[in-house]
Design a protein around this motif. Structure first.
Motif, PDB file in Angstrom:
ATOM      1  N   MET A 203      13.368   4.519  -6.324  1.00  0.00           N
ATOM      2  CA  MET A 203      12.560   5.305  -5.382  1.00  0.00           C
ATOM      3  C   MET A 203      11.164   5.595  -5.930  1.00  0.00           C
ATOM      4  O   MET A 203      10.213   5.745  -5.188  1.00  0.00           O
ATOM      5  CB  MET A 203      13.289   6.611  -5.086  1.00  0.00           C
TER       6      MET A 203
ATOM      7  N   GLU B  50      15.221  12.504  -6.795  1.00  0.00           N
ATOM      8  CA  GLU B  50      15.530  11.326  -6.000  1.00  0.00           C
ATOM      9  C   GLU B  50      16.587  11.637  -4.937  1.00  0.00           C
ATOM     10  O   GLU B  50      16.489  11.221  -3.783  1.00  0.00           O
ATOM     11  CB  GLU B  50      16.000  10.186  -6.891  1.00  0.00           C
TER      12      GLU B  50
ATOM     13  N   LEU C 208      14.838  13.531  -2.193  1.00  0.00           N
ATOM     14  CA  LEU C 208      13.928  12.710  -1.403  1.00  0.00           C
ATOM     15  C   LEU C 208      14.680  11.725  -0.507  1.00  0.00           C
ATOM     16  O   LEU C 208      14.297  11.505   0.638  1.00  0.00           O
ATOM     17  CB  LEU C 208      12.968  11.927  -2.319  1.00  0.00           C
ATOM     18  N   ARG C 209      15.721  11.179  -1.046  1.00  0.00           N
ATOM     19  CA  ARG C 209      16.494  10.196  -0.297  1.00  0.00           C
ATOM     20  C   ARG C 209      17.010  10.821   1.001  1.00  0.00           C
ATOM     21  O   ARG C 209      16.907  10.243   2.074  1.00  0.00           O
ATOM     22  CB  ARG C 209      17.662   9.747  -1.167  1.00  0.00           C
TER      23      ARG C 209
ATOM     24  N   SER D 194      13.800  12.337   3.478  1.00  0.00           N
ATOM     25  CA  SER D 194      12.678  11.557   3.956  1.00  0.00           C
ATOM     26  C   SER D 194      13.039  11.017   5.330  1.00  0.00           C
ATOM     27  O   SER D 194      13.894  10.136   5.464  1.00  0.00           O
ATOM     28  CB  SER D 194      12.367  10.415   2.991  1.00  0.00           C
TER      29      SER D 194
END
Lengths: 501, 501
Positions: free
Chosen positions: B1, B195, B198-199, B202
């Motif tokens: 990422m 991560e 964010l995964r 998003s």
């Protein structure tokens, strides 16, 4: 002062019940009328001897009237958000909007009396607080507010009986405050200081009503009737009872020469001087704001000036030096609906910085004596009283160690014309120029008078105005920064200011 | 990422300066356009690795854009006013009004990551917070907000170099947070949990932008361009990008039988029963509110119902039992200007009670799925999504130990007609009846549908609806009080509720 409240007033049950039925209906009706007119707020201050029925009366008013239109505000320990701002802030933030009623159960009077009775403050400080209260209420009344101040009284003997009753009833023990009322010394002090406070602060526009508290029916009916009658009278008056100003509105100076004429607008800096001095002043500001001594201060900068005088550019040069978490910019435009439902200064109070914060007002409370005066948005009486109200306000800020700097950025008419034209020709600047700006130009002389009066009446030792020669933007920006720096240094140094500009 | 943010992006000085000149002008123009349209707010979340340029970027945006239209909000230690309300409150209260930009330097992401990295919470709790963030942003976007989420990244090696530089520069040391970034373990954890966050979060409506932080010029230009392009696109779209609902709006039940038909509106109490039961329930409420266990709770009661169903009278019977300092009544009318500049739920969030407080909403957030649905004030998409948003909102309240009771006071059409006529004939009640009330009567069936759907979709275990048979005012008032008492007892008793009604 309390003599008539110790003679044992009472009312029999039958009379009471008959009267209350009528009273409640009328109170409700007045309340709805108040809501519909939405012209002024009602504030009811509840004070007096412990056990004299303060709490019960507040409860009763809630039962009698529509509780949706009443807000009871109790002021217990201040929150940390309140502690980090001037003491008046916590009262301002809870003022009732127009059309509604606020019951202040606990207020500035209970605070000052508590402080005096416990010996936290001396007589001279009490007198200072009394003066603050007077000025606040004068202002609030001039803004239209209907103010009731109730003092619930008991003789010493009555008090002793009441305290015994309260103690034995756990469901009413919340009515007891921290002060130990069982000591008769406390009673004596409270009555003595109470009288001093009442004597000074009972005014035509905000009188005290002393209510004997021993008989519940007498007490309740007295309060209810007092509120009803004044409220009905106020609802009938269609105009605010604002007195006309005694003096004539201010006049232009006779020789047509003003303060602003004395400025040397040719002052300027060349590019190199500017670069060097700007960098120096910015670094100095950054250091001053990170200084440990700033922890016991906060900072307010007020920017006023002619249209296109360069307020925005000057503000940016100030903020460039800082961490964006250290400051906040408050642009003052037309008041919102919630702001219009409050006294004039409310919308500025709500933005007062907490300790260690810096707030920049892009236009300010001076709007009342500038644009509102010139455009006729405020009556003569309103803007004339604003000078003193603003001085009071700024004194409250200064007393809380808030450093206050105020700038008038001054340009001449030719410079303004050039800048207007420039703004119209550059796409991303066209938002900065409106029809109104052009119209304001026609009123140039009126603004000159208004600025002169403003400076004469509000440039005080604790909050002086700084006039900025702003035909040259570079000179103006550096002078703004330097002035802020001097002000901070003076505040750190001592109470004695060393202005060197 | 984070792979593309470790490859050493950079931009040369010449290109940068040329681009920045154009960018700044365009950003300013977009900002003024945003202000003029005043259709939506912009929110910029700043997150990522320490030393990767978060603070510098915030500062730069303030320099490039008009700082009067930007508010930087940093979330350091919560104040005690914030600590005494659900954790989301502090973010809601600082959302930027439409037409302006809020930069959240520190936000829900930094809080959850900090908590996870320090081990304060576990993975499962992190997932819960991630879900909350997703739902909030979905709602905020549906309300029109333009959301930017920037993650500033550095490789471990780059971080070490940056930290060394920061340490040696006291004027920038404010950029360092409490977490000890010098330990490479912290970096690893932060990147791993980052991560994960964010995964999951998003999304098309609120994407993350990962920005490599090592080269200042690259970083600055990337952020500036990202904001500019999305903002320009959003300004061009004249409609909000609200997706149309997938399903058809709800339909009337096919057999024309609704939830409200099942109520037995003949339920009643005679005068003696009423007097006795009311006194009993009021005493019980007074005791429950003074119970020590209430210190870790607060209480919200929502009153909805047909016009003239007796909400006011029922509310008064509740408040009669209480110390006026214990409760606050919030009557919900049309939103004010400041409220209209915020997402729908904002004006309710602002009145959420602090710990140990009791707030009564006289009408509530359910207006959206009642009057706004029936009158067409809200689009189908808007009121349809409101059910889930309200459930989220109420879950946040419940998670903070707020006891929430919701009442629908139900009367039949004949009873309403009688009461309307009575109101018109009694002088002090005439304010309670308007033309609108008569018009609403014509929409009786539409309201029946709306109420049925509302209850079906928002009566949850954590916040159940209580339908009140209100043809008999006495019965209704006692049932309201009893329900509140049950709810408090259940909350004190355990998490397992014992509903006995």
């Amino acid at each position: 002062m309390f003599e008539s409240a110790e003679i044992g007033h009472s009312i029999d049950k039958e009379t009471y019940e008959k009267e209350v039925a009528v009273l409640r209906e009328a109170l409700l009706e007045a309340q709805y009328e108040l809501k519909q007119q939405a012209r002024f707020p009602v504030i009811i201050l509840i004070n007096g001897i412990e056990g004299a029925g303060k709490g019960e009366t507040v409860k009763l008013l809630n039962e009698w009237m529509d509780p949706r239109l009443i807000r009871v505000e109790s002021f217990l320990l201040p929150t940390d958000e309140e502690l980090s701002r001037p003491p008046q802030w916590r009262f301002w933030r809870r003022l009732p909007p127009k059309g509604t009623t606020g019951i202040f159960f606990g207020n500035w009077y209970s605070q000052m009396l508590y402080a005096r009775v416990t010996g936290e403050i001396k007589d001279s400080q009490l007198d200072g607080l009394i003066g603050d209260a007077e000025r606040f209420e004068r202002m609030y009344s001039d803004e239209g507010a209907l103010i009731f101040k109730f003092w619930f009284h008991l003789s010493k003997k009555q008090l002793k009986e009441r305290l015994k009753a309260l103690e034995n009833d756990p469901s009413r023990s919340w009515q007891l405050s921290e002060v130990d009322w069982k000591q008769s010394e406390v009673y004596d002090k409270f009555v003595r200081y109470g009288e001093r406070v009442l004597r000074r602060t009972s005014r035509d526009y905000a009188p005290w009503y002393v209510v004997e508290g021993s008989d519940e029916r007498y007490r309740s009916l007295t309060v209810g009737r007092t509120i009803l009658e004044s409220l009905q009278a106020a609802l009938k008056r269609k105009d605010r009872p604002t007195p006309q100003p005694h003096a004539a509105p201010l006049v232009s100076s006779l020789d047509n020469k003003g303060l602003l004429d004395a400025l040397d607008l040719s002052l300027s800096l060349d590019k190199d001087q500017y670069k060097e001095q700007l960098a120096k002043e910015q670094a100095r500001l950054a250091t001053l704001m990170r200084d440990k001594r700033f922890r016991s201060h906060s900072l307010i900068a007020v920017f006023e000036g002619n249209d296109a005088a360069g307020k925005g550019g000057a503000i940016r040069r100030v903020t460039d030096a800082l961490d964006p978490r250290q400051y906040r910019i408050v642009p003052i435009a037309a008041p919102t609906e919630e702001e219009r439902a409050q006294p004039y200064l409310w919308r500025f109070w709500r933005h007062i910085p907490a300790r260690r914060q810096f707030t920049i007002f892009d236009r300010s409370w001076y709007g009342r004596v500038l644009v509102e005066r010139v455009e006729g948005f405020a009556s003569d009486a309103d803007w004339l009283r604003a000078y003193a109200e603003i001085n009071d306000f700024e004194e409250q800020l200064a007393n809380y160690n808030i450093v206050l700097v105020k700038f008038w950025l001054s340009i001449d008419q030719e410079t303004q014309l050039e800048r207007f034209k420039e703004r119209e020709s550059i796409p991303f600047k066209r938002f900065k120029i409106t029809e109104e700006d052009w119209r304001n130009r026609d009123k140039w002389d009126l603004y000159v008078d208004a600025v002169g009066d403003m400076v004469d009446r509000t440039s005080t030792e604790i909050a002086p105005w700084t006039l900025i020669e702003a035909n040259d933007k570079r000179y103006a920006r550096v002078k703004v920064l330097r002035t802020i720096n001097y002000a901070l240094e003076a505040a750190y140094g001592s109470s004695k200011k060393s202005k060197k500009d």
